[in-house]
Design a protein around this motif. Structure first.
Motif, PDB file in Angstrom:
ATOM      1  N   ALA A   1       0.699  -1.277  -0.013  1.00  0.00           N
ATOM      2  CA  ALA A   1      -0.027   0.108  -0.031  1.00  0.00           C
ATOM      3  C   ALA A   1       0.829   1.225  -0.164  1.00  0.00           C
ATOM      4  O   ALA A   1       0.319   2.446  -0.749  1.00  0.00           O
ATOM      5  N   GLU A   2       1.922   1.351   0.760  1.00  0.00           N
ATOM      6  CA  GLU A   2       2.677   2.402   0.683  1.00  0.00           C
ATOM      7  C   GLU A   2       3.991   2.637  -0.132  1.00  0.00           C
ATOM      8  O   GLU A   2       4.596   3.582  -0.313  1.00  0.00           O
ATOM      9  N   ALA A   3       4.191   1.301  -1.047  1.00  0.00           N
ATOM     10  CA  ALA A   3       5.084   1.443  -1.939  1.00  0.00           C
ATOM     11  C   ALA A   3       5.140   2.554  -2.989  1.00  0.00           C
ATOM     12  O   ALA A   3       6.413   3.236  -3.392  1.00  0.00           O
ATOM     13  N   LEU A   4       4.078   3.000  -3.480  1.00  0.00           N
ATOM     14  CA  LEU A   4       3.963   4.001  -4.759  1.00  0.00           C
ATOM     15  C   LEU A   4       4.383   5.334  -3.868  1.00  0.00           C
ATOM     16  O   LEU A   4       5.181   6.204  -4.562  1.00  0.00           O
TER      17      LEU A   4
ATOM     18  N   GLN B   1       2.241  11.078 -15.005  1.00  0.00           N
ATOM     19  CA  GLN B   1       2.307  10.006 -15.856  1.00  0.00           C
ATOM     20  C   GLN B   1       3.384   8.823 -15.796  1.00  0.00           C
ATOM     21  O   GLN B   1       2.966   7.495 -16.040  1.00  0.00           O
ATOM     22  N   VAL B   2       4.648   9.157 -15.460  1.00  0.00           N
ATOM     23  CA  VAL B   2       5.554   8.081 -15.306  1.00  0.00           C
ATOM     24  C   VAL B   2       5.151   7.285 -14.025  1.00  0.00           C
ATOM     25  O   VAL B   2       5.134   6.225 -14.084  1.00  0.00           O
ATOM     26  N   PHE B   3       4.846   7.704 -12.807  1.00  0.00           N
ATOM     27  CA  PHE B   3       4.389   7.101 -11.637  1.00  0.00           C
ATOM     28  C   PHE B   3       3.050   6.260 -11.853  1.00  0.00           C
ATOM     29  O   PHE B   3       3.048   5.194 -11.321  1.00  0.00           O
ATOM     30  N   VAL B   4       2.120   6.716 -12.397  1.00  0.00           N
ATOM     31  CA  VAL B   4       1.036   6.006 -12.726  1.00  0.00           C
ATOM     32  C   VAL B   4       1.292   4.867 -13.675  1.00  0.00           C
ATOM     33  O   VAL B   4       0.699   3.567 -13.431  1.00  0.00           O
ATOM     34  N   SER B   5       2.089   5.064 -14.579  1.00  0.00           N
ATOM     35  CA  SER B   5       2.284   3.823 -15.545  1.00  0.00           C
ATOM     36  C   SER B   5       3.082   3.014 -14.947  1.00  0.00           C
ATOM     37  O   SER B   5       2.901   1.638 -14.917  1.00  0.00           O
TER      38      SER B   5
ATOM     39  N   GLY C   1       1.998  -0.743 -14.270  1.00  0.00           N
ATOM     40  CA  GLY C   1       2.878  -1.861 -14.969  1.00  0.00           C
ATOM     41  C   GLY C   1       4.003  -2.486 -13.923  1.00  0.00           C
ATOM     42  O   GLY C   1       4.970  -3.013 -14.565  1.00  0.00           O
ATOM     43  N   ARG C   2       3.614  -2.493 -12.692  1.00  0.00           N
ATOM     44  CA  ARG C   2       4.859  -2.820 -11.806  1.00  0.00           C
ATOM     45  C   ARG C   2       5.193  -4.407 -11.878  1.00  0.00           C
ATOM     46  O   ARG C   2       6.215  -4.836 -11.649  1.00  0.00           O
ATOM     47  N   GLU C   3       4.165  -5.052 -12.411  1.00  0.00           N
ATOM     48  CA  GLU C   3       4.489  -6.437 -12.727  1.00  0.00           C
ATOM     49  C   GLU C   3       5.649  -6.829 -13.465  1.00  0.00           C
ATOM     50  O   GLU C   3       6.366  -7.680 -13.637  1.00  0.00           O
ATOM     51  N   SER C   4       5.891  -5.733 -14.450  1.00  0.00           N
ATOM     52  CA  SER C   4       6.806  -5.856 -15.636  1.00  0.00           C
ATOM     53  C   SER C   4       8.124  -5.500 -15.036  1.00  0.00           C
ATOM     54  O   SER C   4       9.331  -5.722 -15.684  1.00  0.00           O
ATOM     55  N   TYR C   5       8.473  -4.923 -13.935  1.00  0.00           N
ATOM     56  CA  TYR C   5       9.434  -4.910 -13.097  1.00  0.00           C
ATOM     57  C   TYR C   5      10.547  -5.905 -12.678  1.00  0.00           C
ATOM     58  O   TYR C   5       9.773  -6.514 -11.870  1.00  0.00           O
ATOM     59  N   ASP C   6      11.578  -6.067 -13.126  1.00  0.00           N
ATOM     60  CA  ASP C   6      12.372  -7.179 -12.412  1.00  0.00           C
ATOM     61  C   ASP C   6      13.603  -6.660 -11.701  1.00  0.00           C
ATOM     62  O   ASP C   6      14.361  -6.244 -12.553  1.00  0.00           O
ATOM     63  N   PRO C   7      13.747  -6.810 -10.453  1.00  0.00           N
ATOM     64  CA  PRO C   7      14.684  -6.241  -9.694  1.00  0.00           C
ATOM     65  C   PRO C   7      16.025  -6.880 -10.265  1.00  0.00           C
ATOM     66  O   PRO C   7      16.932  -6.024  -9.985  1.00  0.00           O
ATOM     67  N   ALA C   8      16.015  -7.859 -10.632  1.00  0.00           N
ATOM     68  CA  ALA C   8      17.231  -8.642 -11.190  1.00  0.00           C
ATOM     69  C   ALA C   8      17.828  -7.856 -12.229  1.00  0.00           C
ATOM     70  O   ALA C   8      18.934  -8.070 -12.583  1.00  0.00           O
ATOM     71  N   SER C   9      17.214  -7.255 -13.052  1.00  0.00           N
ATOM     72  CA  SER C   9      17.554  -6.552 -14.301  1.00  0.00           C
ATOM     73  C   SER C   9      18.122  -5.136 -14.059  1.00  0.00           C
ATOM     74  O   SER C   9      18.637  -4.514 -15.056  1.00  0.00           O
TER      75      SER C   9
ATOM     76  N   GLY D   1      13.577   5.080 -17.105  1.00  0.00           N
ATOM     77  CA  GLY D   1      13.464   4.576 -18.426  1.00  0.00           C
ATOM     78  C   GLY D   1      11.981   4.940 -18.820  1.00  0.00           C
ATOM     79  O   GLY D   1      11.827   5.351 -20.210  1.00  0.00           O
ATOM     80  N   ILE D   2      11.195   4.856 -18.022  1.00  0.00           N
ATOM     81  CA  ILE D   2       9.656   5.197 -18.197  1.00  0.00           C
ATOM     82  C   ILE D   2       9.692   6.624 -18.563  1.00  0.00           C
ATOM     83  O   ILE D   2       8.748   7.075 -19.299  1.00  0.00           O
ATOM     84  N   THR D   3      10.400   7.401 -17.785  1.00  0.00           N
ATOM     85  CA  THR D   3      10.510   8.864 -17.981  1.00  0.00           C
ATOM     86  C   THR D   3      10.884   9.233 -19.156  1.00  0.00           C
ATOM     87  O   THR D   3      10.335  10.191 -19.930  1.00  0.00           O
TER      88      THR D   3
END
Length: 180
Positions: free
Chosen positions: A21-24, A54-58, A62-70, A79-81
């Motif tokens: 809940a607080e991550a964003l 727009q960056v933070f909403v996107s 789409g947070r499922e596409s973020y891979d911490p290992a990458s 990159g989104i910016t």
């Protein structure tokens, strides 16, 4: 999150990946000024607010596409910016207004798209490099502090600050294809 507890990057990433809940809010507090600063330099103060939102909403959607290992979350947000800035600049080119007053002419010192791309590349690399190098470069080139002032502020030996500065600038120079 209590007022005394400021989460570190790893804690923010864990919350982000888990959809906490607080991550964003934590991510915005940590990287919002970076995103806004990039947007402000690229598109001006008026549109920077919209790009930042727009960056933070996107990113959140789409947070499922973020891979911490990458790579770091901050670099992913940069990159989104970059994409949001490019989208806005493309839309500006489609809706060109006729300049009617001399005051409306763009500043000759304004940044080219190549300059903006270079700046974003630098910020992406600084996010990848991490601390203390990232902080040293930002203190020197964004806040305009001397190396001695940076050493005092960060509690590091002056020689360490100089070494980090030289190595990081060399790395950035190589990344951008040498001196221009």
């Amino acid at each position: 999150m209590t007022a005394a507890h400021v989460p570190d990057d790893e804690q923010i990433v864990r919350g982000w990946v888990d959809g906490g809940a607080e991550a964003l809010e934590q991510a915005y507090r940590r990287w919002g000024s970076l995103v806004h600063g990039l947007a402000r330099r690229a598109v001006g103060p008026h549109d920077a607010e919209d790009v930042t939102q727009q960056v933070f909403v996107s990113a959140w959607r789409g947070r499922e596409s973020y891979d911490p290992a990458s790579g770091p979350l901050g670099a992913w947000l940069v990159g989104i910016t970059r994409r949001r800035i490019a989208d806005l600049l493309r839309s500006r080119h489609r809706h060109v207004e006729v300049v009617t007053d001399r005051e409306d002419l763009p500043d000759r010192g304004s940044w080219s798209e190549a300059d903006i791309d270079d700046l974003i590349t630098i910020y992406e690399e600084l996010e990848r490099i991490g601390e203390p190098q990232r902080g040293i470069i930002l203190l020197a080139y964004v806040e305009g502090l001397t190396q001695r002032e940076i050493a005092e502020r960060l509690g590091l030996p002056l020689g360490t600050v100089k070494t980090h500065t030289n190595r990081t600038l060399s790395r950035l120079r190589t990344l951008l294809g040498g001196a221009r």
